[in-house]
Motif scaffolding. Structure first.
Motif, PDB file in Angstrom:
ATOM      1  N   ARG A   1       0.862  -1.180   0.000  1.00  0.00           N
ATOM      2  CA  ARG A   1       0.000   0.000   0.000  1.00  0.00           C
ATOM      3  C   ARG A   1       0.897   1.228   0.000  1.00  0.00           C
ATOM      4  N   SER A   2       0.759   2.055  -1.012  1.00  0.00           N
ATOM      5  CA  SER A   2       1.617   3.239  -1.100  1.00  0.00           C
ATOM      6  C   SER A   2       1.310   4.193   0.040  1.00  0.00           C
ATOM      7  N   ALA A   3       2.373   4.786   0.582  1.00  0.00           N
ATOM      8  CA  ALA A   3       2.174   5.805   1.618  1.00  0.00           C
ATOM      9  C   ALA A   3       1.703   7.120   1.011  1.00  0.00           C
ATOM     10  N   GLY A   4       1.675   7.199  -0.312  1.00  0.00           N
ATOM     11  CA  GLY A   4       1.226   8.416  -0.985  1.00  0.00           C
ATOM     12  C   GLY A   4       2.156   8.790  -2.116  1.00  0.00           C
ATOM     13  N   ASP A   5       1.565   9.231  -3.220  1.00  0.00           N
ATOM     14  CA  ASP A   5       2.359   9.606  -4.387  1.00  0.00           C
ATOM     15  C   ASP A   5       3.146  10.885  -4.137  1.00  0.00           C
ATOM     16  N   ILE A   6       4.314  10.954  -4.748  1.00  0.00           N
ATOM     17  CA  ILE A   6       5.047  12.217  -4.844  1.00  0.00           C
ATOM     18  C   ILE A   6       5.230  12.495  -6.324  1.00  0.00           C
ATOM     19  N   LYS A   7       4.620  13.549  -6.803  1.00  0.00           N
ATOM     20  CA  LYS A   7       4.720  13.943  -8.207  1.00  0.00           C
ATOM     21  C   LYS A   7       5.162  15.398  -8.267  1.00  0.00           C
ATOM     22  N   LEU A   8       6.105  15.676  -9.143  1.00  0.00           N
ATOM     23  CA  LEU A   8       6.544  17.048  -9.341  1.00  0.00           C
ATOM     24  C   LEU A   8       6.354  17.426 -10.803  1.00  0.00           C
ATOM     25  N   THR A   9       6.616  18.674 -11.121  1.00  0.00           N
ATOM     26  CA  THR A   9       6.495  19.131 -12.505  1.00  0.00           C
ATOM     27  C   THR A   9       7.608  20.135 -12.756  1.00  0.00           C
ATOM     28  N   ASN A  10       7.827  20.472 -14.004  1.00  0.00           N
ATOM     29  CA  ASN A  10       8.821  21.477 -14.373  1.00  0.00           C
ATOM     30  C   ASN A  10       8.213  22.306 -15.490  1.00  0.00           C
ATOM     31  N   SER A  11       7.815  23.537 -15.164  1.00  0.00           N
ATOM     32  CA  SER A  11       7.071  24.350 -16.138  1.00  0.00           C
ATOM     33  C   SER A  11       7.969  24.944 -17.204  1.00  0.00           C
TER      34      SER A  11
ATOM     35  N   LEU B   1      -5.317  14.843  -2.752  1.00  0.00           N
ATOM     36  CA  LEU B   1      -4.893  14.612  -1.373  1.00  0.00           C
ATOM     37  C   LEU B   1      -4.882  13.124  -1.044  1.00  0.00           C
ATOM     38  N   ALA B   2      -5.925  12.408  -1.481  1.00  0.00           N
ATOM     39  CA  ALA B   2      -5.980  10.966  -1.218  1.00  0.00           C
ATOM     40  C   ALA B   2      -4.791  10.255  -1.864  1.00  0.00           C
ATOM     41  N   ALA B   3      -4.459  10.647  -3.101  1.00  0.00           N
ATOM     42  CA  ALA B   3      -3.314  10.040  -3.793  1.00  0.00           C
ATOM     43  C   ALA B   3      -2.004  10.372  -3.098  1.00  0.00           C
ATOM     44  N   THR B   4      -1.978  11.489  -2.382  1.00  0.00           N
ATOM     45  CA  THR B   4      -0.775  11.914  -1.670  1.00  0.00           C
ATOM     46  C   THR B   4      -0.624  11.205  -0.330  1.00  0.00           C
ATOM     47  N   GLY B   5      -1.648  10.471   0.093  1.00  0.00           N
ATOM     48  CA  GLY B   5      -1.582   9.758   1.363  1.00  0.00           C
ATOM     49  C   GLY B   5      -2.341  10.421   2.482  1.00  0.00           C
ATOM     50  N   VAL B   6      -3.113  11.480   2.161  1.00  0.00           N
ATOM     51  CA  VAL B   6      -3.959  12.138   3.159  1.00  0.00           C
ATOM     52  C   VAL B   6      -5.382  11.654   2.918  1.00  0.00           C
ATOM     53  N   ASN B   7      -5.835  10.698   3.730  1.00  0.00           N
ATOM     54  CA  ASN B   7      -7.130  10.078   3.467  1.00  0.00           C
ATOM     55  C   ASN B   7      -8.280  11.039   3.754  1.00  0.00           C
ATOM     56  N   ILE B   8      -9.462  10.639   3.324  1.00  0.00           N
ATOM     57  CA  ILE B   8     -10.633  11.515   3.367  1.00  0.00           C
ATOM     58  C   ILE B   8     -10.922  11.999   4.788  1.00  0.00           C
TER      59      ILE B   8
END
Length: 502
Positions: free
Chosen positions: A278-288, A396-403
């Protein structure tokens, strides 16, 4: 055998771990690895006898003394001095006549005398952690349990701790939970990957054990697919024979059909899917992105303390697109001061540093002070960014902060959840330059690796400070070092790391 764990399990709503088997013997140095909130501290509590398991049993050698170094000091003990905390770990009769043991342990851990006499409430988290370690070791335990011993330590103190562990009697077993991959490699000879089901133990240090774990999981996946394929083929054969048997009136074929179906059911019941953590939450970044060549220009900038004492000058330095610069320096030399100066410059509050107008900043400091503990995750995301409530909750849910946590105060989140929330906010700001001071604080190994991959995959430009050797080695492509009041560029961090670690 020092301690034996048999079919141990702990369930708190969901299973933290189950059917765990482990034997700890003399000379074992075991790294305990799992994502945040997956039961590492709970397992240590079970071993120490402070947590009652849900199932299974623990057998301890007769008279076994366990030294358990927890992550935090009890609030009621913060008024004690560091010295008194360690002294109080001894039985009263021993404390009266053998206080010299405290001096020996504190000397071995290189705790300055002036700090020994200070209340723990006035000391940093790193020194508080050292106090707990000294209090555990002064009792001469047969087994040492260390829960996140490198938290709040700089590289020099991590090096001292590594050397101290290396100098312990060889037959003293130690169990260490840590998110510092290089520290685990330097201090352990076995690795336990703790899981809700089918935890795995390897007679290897972390990095090699991680490769072995991936190979074992891949083998499980292949075995599961093969078993399901066998069961499918058996059911197909059974279906054909059933039709033939019905049409021909053959009791033998009907019996054979039943046997094939039973064999397929047995295979399906016995096979287990490959482990999916179970993932603890995604970490996604971007570069504009930006068309500017030089994002930040340092033209012999003076970096000073808040009271204007000169720490060092930068010389002429540029941060350009794709640079992932790691800032190296011993403690108190002014790494964070430079980060803060660049941060102010990007807010148009620091005229001595030039910034390209197109720079879009993503900033995170070591205390995550960009988050307001009185705010909620929902207002921090939906209130700042035009994403809508439904998408904000999904992010937020994908980041690991549940509802359940999304409308509570940020202050109530765990350190790992706060760190992932901070990374989500960085991503939504769509920066083209990241300014990161100790970004791996509070991140578990999975989170550290995800952050590494995102920074590299997106060609992010960044200046970062980190005490995590694996992280800075993997991410950095340029290295600036503070040395003799000058900021110099070095080819790699190894000479600095070796000097710091002793």
């Amino acid at each position: 055998m020092i301690l034996s764990i048999n079919s141990l399990g702990v369930t708190l709503g969901d299973p933290l771990f189950s059917d765990l088997n482990l034997t700890i013997s003399k000379g074992d140095r075991i790294g305990l690895v799992a994502a945040n909130g997956r039961g590492k501290s709970t397992l240590m509590g079970c071993m120490a006898g402070t947590v009652e398991p849900t199932s299974g049993e623990i057998t301890r050698a007769r008279g076994l003394r366990i030294g358990h170094v927890e992550q935090h000091i009890a609030p009621e003990r913060l008024s004690q001095t560091l010295y008194d905390l360690v002294l109080s770990a001894l039985p009263p009769d021993q404390a009266d006549f053998e206080a010299w043991r405290v001096d020996v342990v504190l000397g071995d851990l290189q705790v300055p005398y002036e700090l020994q006499q200070k209340p723990l409430s006035e000391l940093s988290g790193g020194w508080q952690r050292t106090a707990l370690l000294a209090a555990a070791w002064v009792t001469e335990p047969d087994l040492l349990l260390l829960d996140e011993p490198t938290n709040h330590l700089d590289l020099h103190r991590i090096g001292l701790l590594q050397n101290w562990l290396g100098a312990l009697p060889r037959d003293t077993p130690v169990l260490i939970t840590s998110h510092d991959r290089a520290f685990l490699d330097a201090t352990t000879n076995r690795t336990l990957f703790l899981r809700a089901e089918r935890s795995r133990v390897f007679q290897l240090r972390f990095t090699k054990a991680r490769v072995a774990l991936d190979e074992a999981d891949e083998a499980d996946e292949r075995r599961f697919a093969n078993d399901l394929n066998k069961a499918t083929q058996l059911r197909k054969q059974a279906a054909k024979l059933k039709n033939i048997g019905i049409n021909s009136g053959s009791d033998l074929l009907i019996t054979k059909t039943k046997q094939l179906t039973e064999r397929a059911a047995k295979i399906e019941a016995a096979t287990k899917p490959a482990h999916q953590d179970r993932s603890a939450g995604d970490i996604k970044l971007t570069n504009s992105g930006t068309h500017a060549k030089a994002l930040i220009t340092l033209d012999d900038v003076a970096v000073t303390t808040p009271d204007d004492r000169l720490l060092y000058t930068t010389g002429k330095k540029w941060i350009t697109q794709g640079d992932r610069i790691v800032l190296l320096g011993t403690n108190e030399t002014g790494k964070t001061q430079l980060v803060k100066m660049i941060h102010r410059a990007l807010l148009n509050e620091e005229p001595s540093i030039k910034c390209a107008p197109s720079v879009a900043l993503g900033y995170s400091d070591q205390h995550l002070s960009q988050l307001d503990d009185a705010d909620t995750p929902m207002t921090a995301v939906a209130g700042q960014f035009d994403v809508g409530d439904q998408r904000a909750r999904g992010l937020l849910a994908a980041t690991g902060v549940n509802i359940q946590m999304q409308d509570t105060k940020i202050g109530a989140l765990s350190g790992g959840q706060k760190a992932r929330l901070a990374m989500l906010i960085l991503r939504l700001q769509r920066p083209n330059f990241y300014l990161l001071d100790e970004p791996t604080n509070h991140l578990d190994i999975e989170g550290q690796e995800a952050l590494e991959e995102e920074l590299i995959a997106h060609g992010a430009s960044c200046l970062l400070v980190s005490h995590d050797r694996s992280f800075l080695r993997n991410v950095g492509n340029r290295f600036w070092q503070i040395e003799r009041k000058r900021l110099i560029e070095v080819d790699d961090p190894e000479a600095f790391l070796n000097a710091e670690l002793g």
